[in-house]
Scaffold this motif. Structure first.
Motif, PDB file in Angstrom:
ATOM      1  N   PHE A  58       0.842  -1.188   0.000  1.00 10.97           N
ATOM      2  CA  PHE A  58       0.000   0.000   0.000  1.00 10.97           C
ATOM      3  C   PHE A  58       0.880   1.243   0.000  1.00 10.97           C
ATOM      4  CE2 PHE A  58      -2.379  -3.420   1.815  1.00 10.97           C
ATOM      5  CZ  PHE A  58      -3.677  -3.233   1.373  1.00 10.97           C
ATOM      6  N   LEU A  59       0.388   2.299  -0.645  1.00 12.61           N
ATOM      7  CA  LEU A  59       1.150   3.540  -0.665  1.00 12.61           C
ATOM      8  C   LEU A  59       0.235   4.744  -0.655  1.00 12.61           C
ATOM      9  CD1 LEU A  59       1.176   5.155  -3.649  1.00 12.61           C
ATOM     10  CD2 LEU A  59       2.431   3.145  -4.278  1.00 12.61           C
ATOM     11  N   ARG A  60       0.823   5.867  -0.264  1.00 12.20           N
ATOM     12  CA  ARG A  60       0.136   7.150  -0.347  1.00 12.20           C
ATOM     13  C   ARG A  60       1.191   8.223  -0.594  1.00 12.20           C
ATOM     14  NH1 ARG A  60      -2.710   8.569   4.833  1.00 12.20           N
ATOM     15  NH2 ARG A  60      -0.746   9.494   5.436  1.00 12.20           N
ATOM     16  N   ALA A  61       0.916   9.087  -1.549  1.00 13.42           N
ATOM     17  CA  ALA A  61       1.752  10.257  -1.793  1.00 13.42           C
ATOM     18  C   ALA A  61       0.934  11.477  -1.425  1.00 13.42           C
ATOM     19  CB  ALA A  61       2.157  10.323  -3.260  1.00 13.42           C
ATOM     20  N   ARG A  62       1.559  12.405  -0.737  1.00 10.55           N
ATOM     21  CA  ARG A  62       0.862  13.627  -0.354  1.00 10.55           C
ATOM     22  C   ARG A  62       1.714  14.819  -0.756  1.00 10.55           C
ATOM     23  NH1 ARG A  62      -0.026  17.499   3.626  1.00 10.55           N
ATOM     24  NH2 ARG A  62       1.738  16.981   4.929  1.00 10.55           N
ATOM     25  N   VAL A 101       9.598  14.472  -8.584  1.00  8.93           N
ATOM     26  CA  VAL A 101       8.942  13.165  -8.524  1.00  8.93           C
ATOM     27  C   VAL A 101       8.408  12.783  -9.905  1.00  8.93           C
ATOM     28  CG1 VAL A 101       6.992  11.876  -7.567  1.00  8.93           C
ATOM     29  CG2 VAL A 101       8.403  13.309  -6.069  1.00  8.93           C
ATOM     30  N   LEU A 102       7.764  13.745 -10.563  1.00  8.38           N
ATOM     31  CA  LEU A 102       7.188  13.444 -11.878  1.00  8.38           C
ATOM     32  C   LEU A 102       8.265  13.224 -12.938  1.00  8.38           C
ATOM     33  CD1 LEU A 102       4.127  15.860 -11.878  1.00  8.38           C
ATOM     34  CD2 LEU A 102       4.199  13.409 -11.336  1.00  8.38           C
ATOM     35  N   ALA A 103       9.493  13.699 -12.680  1.00  7.22           N
ATOM     36  CA  ALA A 103      10.593  13.528 -13.633  1.00  7.22           C
ATOM     37  C   ALA A 103      11.304  12.184 -13.490  1.00  7.22           C
ATOM     38  CB  ALA A 103      11.612  14.660 -13.467  1.00  7.22           C
ATOM     39  N   LEU A 133       2.488   6.103  -7.535  1.00  9.40           N
ATOM     40  CA  LEU A 133       2.967   7.246  -6.772  1.00  9.40           C
ATOM     41  C   LEU A 133       2.893   8.525  -7.619  1.00  9.40           C
ATOM     42  CD1 LEU A 133       4.407   7.823  -4.001  1.00  9.40           C
ATOM     43  CD2 LEU A 133       6.528   7.708  -5.273  1.00  9.40           C
ATOM     44  N   LYS A 134       3.372   8.443  -8.847  1.00 13.40           N
ATOM     45  CA  LYS A 134       3.345   9.601  -9.746  1.00 13.40           C
ATOM     46  C   LYS A 134       1.905  10.002 -10.090  1.00 13.40           C
ATOM     47  CE  LYS A 134       6.569   9.540 -13.074  1.00 13.40           C
ATOM     48  NZ  LYS A 134       7.528   9.012 -14.066  1.00 13.40           N
ATOM     49  N   ARG A 135       1.032   9.013 -10.287  1.00  6.70           N
ATOM     50  CA  ARG A 135      -0.369   9.320 -10.587  1.00  6.70           C
ATOM     51  C   ARG A 135      -1.016  10.048  -9.419  1.00  6.70           C
ATOM     52  NH1 ARG A 135      -4.434   7.267  -8.771  1.00  6.70           N
ATOM     53  NH2 ARG A 135      -3.668   5.180  -8.413  1.00  6.70           N
ATOM     54  N   ARG A 138       0.115  13.616  -9.524  1.00  5.25           N
ATOM     55  CA  ARG A 138      -0.556  14.345 -10.609  1.00  5.25           C
ATOM     56  C   ARG A 138      -1.989  14.718 -10.240  1.00  5.25           C
ATOM     57  NH1 ARG A 138       1.404  10.287 -13.811  1.00  5.25           N
ATOM     58  NH2 ARG A 138       3.369  10.838 -14.784  1.00  5.25           N
ATOM     59  N   GLU A 139      -2.702  13.781  -9.602  1.00  5.47           N
ATOM     60  CA  GLU A 139      -4.103  14.033  -9.223  1.00  5.47           C
ATOM     61  C   GLU A 139      -4.217  15.171  -8.214  1.00  5.47           C
ATOM     62  OE1 GLU A 139      -5.453  10.222  -7.846  1.00  5.47           O
ATOM     63  OE2 GLU A 139      -5.841   9.487  -9.878  1.00  5.47           O
ATOM     64  N   GLN A 140      -3.217  15.323  -7.363  1.00  8.11           N
ATOM     65  CA  GLN A 140      -3.270  16.364  -6.338  1.00  8.11           C
ATOM     66  C   GLN A 140      -2.919  17.754  -6.871  1.00  8.11           C
ATOM     67  OE1 GLN A 140      -1.583  15.173  -2.423  1.00  8.11           O
ATOM     68  NE2 GLN A 140      -1.421  13.172  -3.416  1.00  8.11           N
ATOM     69  N   ILE A 141      -2.159  17.791  -7.952  1.00  6.39           N
ATOM     70  CA  ILE A 141      -1.777  19.109  -8.486  1.00  6.39           C
ATOM     71  C   ILE A 141      -2.743  19.567  -9.559  1.00  6.39           C
ATOM     72  CG2 ILE A 141       0.638  18.898  -7.842  1.00  6.39           C
ATOM     73  CD1 ILE A 141       1.238  18.270 -10.818  1.00  6.39           C
TER      74      ILE A 141
END
Length: 142
Positions: A58-62, A101-103, A133-135, A138-141
């Motif tokens: 499981f993961l979460r990026a904030r 992160v996106l790079a 993680l990258k998705r 992206r969803e948060q920005i």
């Protein structure tokens, strides 16, 4: 768009330059980088499962208000390879910006040379962790 964070780039270079017979040992050292989930996340609320992994992962990026990305990973100790993939990301992306992160290249784990010592299925799992993680970032920005 900026380049891969310096620490992550160093980790990739260390793996790529290492003799094949020590790469797996190096990888497993990263399994210990993942801290236990904080008490407020112990129920995994808000975390996403990565079904491509052979074990429960499981993961979460904030994205923080200052534009850095915080990561949270949960993987059982009996899955050291998968924990190590997350450990590489946790260490390599510590304090990284959204752009950094996106790079991160999608073929990150292939660049390390790990494909020579672990199964394609495990590489696929590590690649899926990075993709999710990258998705999430992206969803948060927006």
């Amino acid at each position: 768009m900026s380049s891969m964070p310096a620490r992550l780039s160093e980790i990739v270079d260390e793996f790529a330059a290492a003799p094949r017979d020590v790469v797996l040992e190096m990888l497993l050292e990263y399994a210990d980088v993942i801290p236990p989930l904080p008490v407020d996340a112990a129920d995994r609320e808000g975390m996403e499962q990565v079904p491509e992994c052979q074990t429960a992962f499981f993961l979460r990026a904030r994205v923080t208000p200052d534009g850095t990305v915080e990561t949270l990973f949960d993987c059982p100790p009996e899955a050291p390879t998968t924990r190590a993939f997350a450990g590489i990301l946790a260490e390599g992306l510590a304090g990284a910006s959204v752009d950094d992160v996106l790079a991160v290249p999608d073929d990150l784990y292939q660049r390390t040379g790990l494909a020579h010592v672990i199964s394609p299925l495990r590489i696929r799992g590590g690649t899926a962790i990075l993709a999710r993680l990258k998705r999430q970032v992206r969803e948060q920005i927006g």
